[in-house]
Design a protein around this motif. Sequence first.
Motif, PDB file in Angstrom:
ATOM      1  N   LEU A 397      62.793  31.146 -37.221  1.00 57.05           N
ATOM      2  CA  LEU A 397      62.514  29.918 -36.570  1.00 57.05           C
ATOM      3  C   LEU A 397      61.013  29.802 -36.422  1.00 57.05           C
ATOM      4  N   GLN A 398      60.154  30.771 -35.879  1.00 50.74           N
ATOM      5  CA  GLN A 398      58.954  30.790 -35.472  1.00 50.74           C
ATOM      6  C   GLN A 398      58.070  30.433 -36.882  1.00 50.74           C
ATOM      7  N   ARG A 399      58.512  31.239 -38.215  1.00 55.45           N
ATOM      8  CA  ARG A 399      57.764  30.760 -39.251  1.00 55.45           C
ATOM      9  C   ARG A 399      57.907  29.496 -40.004  1.00 55.45           C
ATOM     10  N   GLU A 400      59.339  28.933 -39.816  1.00 57.74           N
ATOM     11  CA  GLU A 400      59.670  27.661 -40.350  1.00 57.74           C
ATOM     12  C   GLU A 400      59.312  26.468 -39.818  1.00 57.74           C
ATOM     13  N   PHE A 401      59.517  26.719 -38.384  1.00 55.56           N
ATOM     14  CA  PHE A 401      59.213  25.541 -37.568  1.00 55.56           C
ATOM     15  C   PHE A 401      57.758  25.853 -36.809  1.00 55.56           C
ATOM     16  N   SER A 402      56.437  25.580 -37.323  1.00 52.63           N
ATOM     17  CA  SER A 402      55.343  26.065 -36.740  1.00 52.63           C
ATOM     18  C   SER A 402      55.116  24.956 -35.350  1.00 52.63           C
ATOM     19  N   ASP A 403      55.869  23.761 -35.382  1.00 50.31           N
ATOM     20  CA  ASP A 403      55.498  22.749 -34.474  1.00 50.31           C
ATOM     21  C   ASP A 403      56.480  23.171 -32.907  1.00 50.31           C
ATOM     22  N   PRO A 404      55.883  23.628 -32.102  1.00 46.72           N
ATOM     23  CA  PRO A 404      56.854  23.897 -30.793  1.00 46.72           C
ATOM     24  C   PRO A 404      57.857  22.861 -30.611  1.00 46.72           C
ATOM     25  N   TRP A 409      63.354  21.122 -30.014  1.00 46.83           N
ATOM     26  CA  TRP A 409      64.459  20.165 -30.641  1.00 46.83           C
ATOM     27  C   TRP A 409      65.572  20.767 -31.442  1.00 46.83           C
ATOM     28  N   ALA A 410      65.039  21.476 -32.401  1.00 47.39           N
ATOM     29  CA  ALA A 410      66.161  21.867 -33.339  1.00 47.39           C
ATOM     30  C   ALA A 410      67.215  22.646 -32.942  1.00 47.39           C
ATOM     31  N   LEU A 411      66.911  23.475 -31.604  1.00 49.30           N
ATOM     32  CA  LEU A 411      67.698  24.317 -30.718  1.00 49.30           C
ATOM     33  C   LEU A 411      68.610  23.550 -29.866  1.00 49.30           C
TER      34      LEU A 411
END
Length: 416
Positions: A397-404, A409-411
Motif C-alpha cells: 500500500l505504501q509503495r503503490e499509493f504514494s499519495d497519503p 480513501w482506498a481503505l
Amino acid sequence: LVHFSTLHATPREMGVTEPRLRKVDSESNQKTSDSIQSKADGNACAKQSRSWSLLRSACLIFAGTLACLIATVFLVGKLAPTLFLKMGSSPFPGFVLWAITGNEMPPYFFPDAWSEAEMATWSKDGDLIVSTGIKSGTHWMLYCSHQIRTRGKGNWYDVNAETPWLDLRHKPGQSWAELKELMNSTVLKDGTRLKDHWDSPSYPFRIFKSHYAPKLGDGGVLPVRENPRIKYLAMTRHGLDVYASLIPFFSQHTDSFKELWGGFPPNEPAEATFKSLMPGGNLYEHYFPYVRRWWSLRDEPNVLLLHYADAKKDLPGTVQKLAKFLEVDLTASEVEEVSNKCSFKHMKTLDDGMTLKLWGHDGSGIVKVGGTLRSGRNGDGVSVVTPEMKVEFEEALQREFSDPELRRWALEGGGW
C-alpha cells in the motif's frame, strides 16, 4: 638355448638356492601385482571417463530437449494459446501455460471492444460503463443503475443480458466481432431477444459492464477522456476485503466454466489468492493500478468514483448521487423503491439472475446459483489474513499509493 632337461629340473638342480628363489618369487609377484593394479586403475579411469562422457551427453540431450520444449511452449503461447486451455484443469492446468507465455489474465478477459475506433461502431452518447474493481460491488452497481433507469420497476433476466459484460469472451478464441453480432441476433432460452434486454427503446441509457481501468500514460484500457459523452461508474473497496471476497468466489465458478478456461479460476489455497492480488500477481492490475488510475480521473465530469464502504453506510444517498450523475430525476418514493430493490436482502432473491449466463456460448452460467452475492459486509478482510499477510499488504500500500490521501480513501472511503 636351454637344455630340455632344465624344463623339468628343480630349482636346486639348477643351482638356485632357497633364499634366492624366494627373492625372485617375491619380486615376480610384486611386479605381477603392480601390473594388475595398474591395469585395474586404468580400467577404473577409463570407466569413469566413459561415465562422465555419457553424463555430459545425457545433460546436453536433456538441455537441448528442454530448450526445444520451452521454445515450443512460447511459440504456441504466441500463435495458438487457446491450445493450452483445451488441456482443461488436469493433470496440469492449461491456464498456467497460458499465463506464463504472456497472455492476459484472467484468460477470458479481452479488451477488444474498448479501442476508440471500435467503440465508434457500437457506443452511443449517454451509455453507462460500470467498471468496478473485482469483487467491489459490481453486480450491486449494475443492478442499481438498471433500477434507476427503470425507476424501480425494471424486469430482470440475467445480469449479463440486461447489462452485458463486454470484457468477457464466452468461449476460447471468440472474437469481439463475433460477440458483437451475437448481441444483436441471439434469442435467449426463454424465447426473448437478447437485444431487447440491453438495448430496449424504453431505456434512457444503456449499461455495459467492465473491470478495466482508464487508459492513461502508464497503461489501462478504457478511453475515458477520449469519450466525454459516455459515462463511467467506478467503485473500489479495502484491498483486504477484495481478497476476503475472492476466496469463496473462485470456488463458486461452475466446473464446466473452469474446464472451458484451462482450470481457471483454480481451487487454490487462500495464501495463493492473496499473492495474486499483490504486485507481481496475476490479478495485480485489477486492484492497485485500477484504484490509482481511477483516482487520477475522479474529477472528470463523465466519471463517478464511489467507495464500497460509503455505499454500505448510506444506500439511499448513493442512489441519489448515482441518479444525479445519470441525469435521472427520481422522486422521493422512487428513491425509496430503488433503494429497497438495491438492498442485499432483495438482491439475494435474484440469485438465478446473477449467474452471468453465457448467451454467446451454451447459455450456461459462469457461477453457481447464489455464488456471486456473499455477505456484503465491510471489514471481513482483516479477520482472514495472517499477521505476515497484513504486513505485506501494508508495505504494498505504501509503495503503490504514494499519495497519503489516496491511501486513506482506498481503505475507508469518504470525501476527498
